[in-house]
Design an enzyme around this catalytic site. Structure first.
Site, PDB file in Angstrom:
ATOM      1  N   HIS A 112       0.721  -1.273   0.107  1.00 17.98           N
ATOM      2  CA  HIS A 112      -0.066   0.082  -0.052  1.00 17.98           C
ATOM      3  C   HIS A 112       0.726   1.255  -0.100  1.00 17.98           C
ATOM      4  O   HIS A 112       2.001   1.162   0.416  1.00 17.98           O
ATOM      5  CB  HIS A 112      -0.800   0.018   1.408  1.00 17.98           C
ATOM      6  N   ASP A 189       2.842  -3.695   8.190  1.00 16.66           N
ATOM      7  CA  ASP A 189       1.682  -3.107   7.972  1.00 16.66           C
ATOM      8  C   ASP A 189       0.628  -3.974   8.180  1.00 16.66           C
ATOM      9  O   ASP A 189       0.392  -4.937   7.242  1.00 16.66           O
ATOM     10  CB  ASP A 189       1.692  -2.743   6.683  1.00 16.66           C
ATOM     11  N   GLN A 192      -4.556  -5.048   7.166  1.00 21.14           N
ATOM     12  CA  GLN A 192      -5.492  -6.098   6.812  1.00 21.14           C
ATOM     13  C   GLN A 192      -5.367  -6.974   7.893  1.00 21.14           C
ATOM     14  O   GLN A 192      -6.460  -7.883   8.034  1.00 21.14           O
ATOM     15  CB  GLN A 192      -5.179  -6.453   5.666  1.00 21.14           C
ATOM     16  N   LYS A 215     -10.292  -1.028  10.700  1.00 24.78           N
ATOM     17  CA  LYS A 215     -10.587  -1.974   9.754  1.00 24.78           C
ATOM     18  C   LYS A 215     -11.032  -2.998  10.734  1.00 24.78           C
ATOM     19  O   LYS A 215     -11.300  -4.319  10.172  1.00 24.78           O
ATOM     20  CB  LYS A 215      -8.928  -2.518   9.559  1.00 24.78           C
ATOM     21  N   CYS A 355      -4.622   2.341  -3.819  1.00 26.25           N
ATOM     22  CA  CYS A 355      -3.457   2.811  -3.237  1.00 26.25           C
ATOM     23  C   CYS A 355      -2.239   1.983  -3.303  1.00 26.25           C
ATOM     24  O   CYS A 355      -1.430   1.582  -2.325  1.00 26.25           O
ATOM     25  CB  CYS A 355      -3.517   3.152  -1.705  1.00 26.25           C
TER      26      CYS A 355
END
Length: 397
Positions: A112, A189, A192, A215, A355
């Site tokens: 991303h 990251d 998700q 999220k 993104c």
């Protein structure tokens, strides 16, 4: 589970298939934030009156809920505005600590933008270089290439736990082991990952893990950075201001203890208590069962697309590392047109480059459509999307 989410009562017939962008919020989160604003609203840490102390207990109680959920110490659990700010914090602060001219930062081509741009900025500032792990023909990470890319100049390896475009879990432990082999630090990251997998930062053995509350059923504007305490103690502050200081004088300042050192200014108190409520909600769920449910819905869609839509290209084939997210391109329909037709049928999907423009360029497409099922979806929702796709083909194909 749909009854836990009031948006579906507010919008009868809504099919929400954009949970990779943001999840819907259960009533427990909405109620907790309303209770803070209605009955507990005060600033934290500074007031000596009961209302402020109550707000502080709620705020720090939320930190404890989050820290326990990811197996981190309270001093290693920093509240941020979200994944993006958390990664920027690490890039700016860690960059000052470890990067020298000629050093390298290793990313994956599937990142991303929030896990690309901060590293490009800090690399330019310190004379370092950003390099990228490519994909294999099956569009998983090429770990053989990664092994060749890692070298003594590699100081940081940053990568997504789960790709927001491909919907696959990257080989975290292999990447962490590669980093350790050359003394590099790892930044994950988890935007998700936190929504779909149990996260134990000690078991992952990473140095940093970042995620956003929205999220994982929480509010927007709140996120978390986990960092190893030994590193956080050495890193310079990311921002200056109130609450992050120990002492300020006209000749200089000293810093507060962790985690306050990285939490300058009045925090998003309502967001934090809402995030705490979201993690209380998660504790009631069987995440393994939810992941199986999401994969089943995704596989139902993949089978439909393969049988009835020859002009559809899937960005990746499902596998054991897949969470059920389906990203596709249609030979005759622009993703934005498909999303507009879906919207006319009360079906919400995502269209664009997500993104992840370097990945779109690699795939040779300007944009894709993304269908992201979650625990409040069912097979009827997949059928509704398929019907909308048939309608779009009649209009455009």
């Amino acid at each position: 589970m749909r009854a836990e989410f009031p948006i579906f009562a507010a919008h009868p017939g809504l099919v929400y298939l954009d949970s990779a962008a943001t999840s819907q919020k259960p009533q427990i989160v909405i109620d907790r934030m309303n209770r803070y604003y209605g009955a507990e609203n005060a600033n934290v840490h500074r007031g000596v009156y009961e209302l402020s102390e109550s707000a502080t207990r709620a705020f720090e109680g939320a930190r404890e809920l989050v820290a326990t959920a990811i197996n981190a110490a309270l001093t290693e659990t920093i509240f941020t505005r979200g994944t993006t700010e958390a990664i920027n914090l690490v890039a700016q602060s860690l960059g000052q600590l470890v990067l020298q001219p000629g050093d390298e930062i290793l990313l994956t081509i599937a990142e991303h933008h929030s896990n690309i741009v901060p590293w490009q900025i800090v690399a330019d500032r310190h004379g370092a270089k950003v390099r990228f792990i490519p994909l294999n023909k099956d569009r998983r990470l090429d770990m053989q290439a990664a092994a060749h890319l890692v070298n003594p100049r590699t100081k940081i390896i940053a990568f997504a736990h789960i790709s927001n475009v491909l919907g696959i879990e990257h080989p975290v432990r292999e990447l962490v082991a590669l980093a350790k082999s050359v003394g590099a630090l790892t930044v994950i990251d988890g935007a998700q990952g936190i929504a779909h997998l149990p996260v134990d930062v000690k078991a992952l053995d990473c140095d940093f893990y970042a995620f956003s509350g929205h999220k994982v059923f929480g509010p927007t504007g709140i996120g978390v950075l986990y960092g190893r305490q030994s590193l956080l103690e050495r890193m310079p502050p990311y921002q200056g201001g109130g609450d992050m200081i120990e002492r300020v004088s006209v000749t200089g300042s000293t810093w507060n203890v962790l985690p306050s050192k990285f939490e300058a200014g009045t925090p998003n108190i309502a967001g934090a208590v809402g995030l705490g409520a979201a993690f209380e909600f998660v504790k009631t769920l069987d995440q393994g069962r939810i992941l199986a449910h999401d994969r089943s819905l995704g596989m139902t869609l993949v089978d439909e697309l393969k049988r009835h839509f020859p002009k559809v290209q899937l960005m990746i084939e499902p596998g054991p590392d897949w969470i059920g997210l389906v990203t596709l391109a249609h030979a005759s329909i622009h993703p934005h047109d498909l999303a507009a037709i879906c919207d006319s049928e009360q079906v919400c999907i995502r269209a664009g480059h997500h993104c992840a423009q370097p990945l779109m360029e690699l795939f040779g497409v300007p944009a894709t459509a993304r269908v992201a099922p979650f625990l409040y979806n069912d097979e009827n929702d997949i059928d509704r999307f398929v019907a909308a796709l048939h309608k779009a083909e009649k209009l455009f194909a």
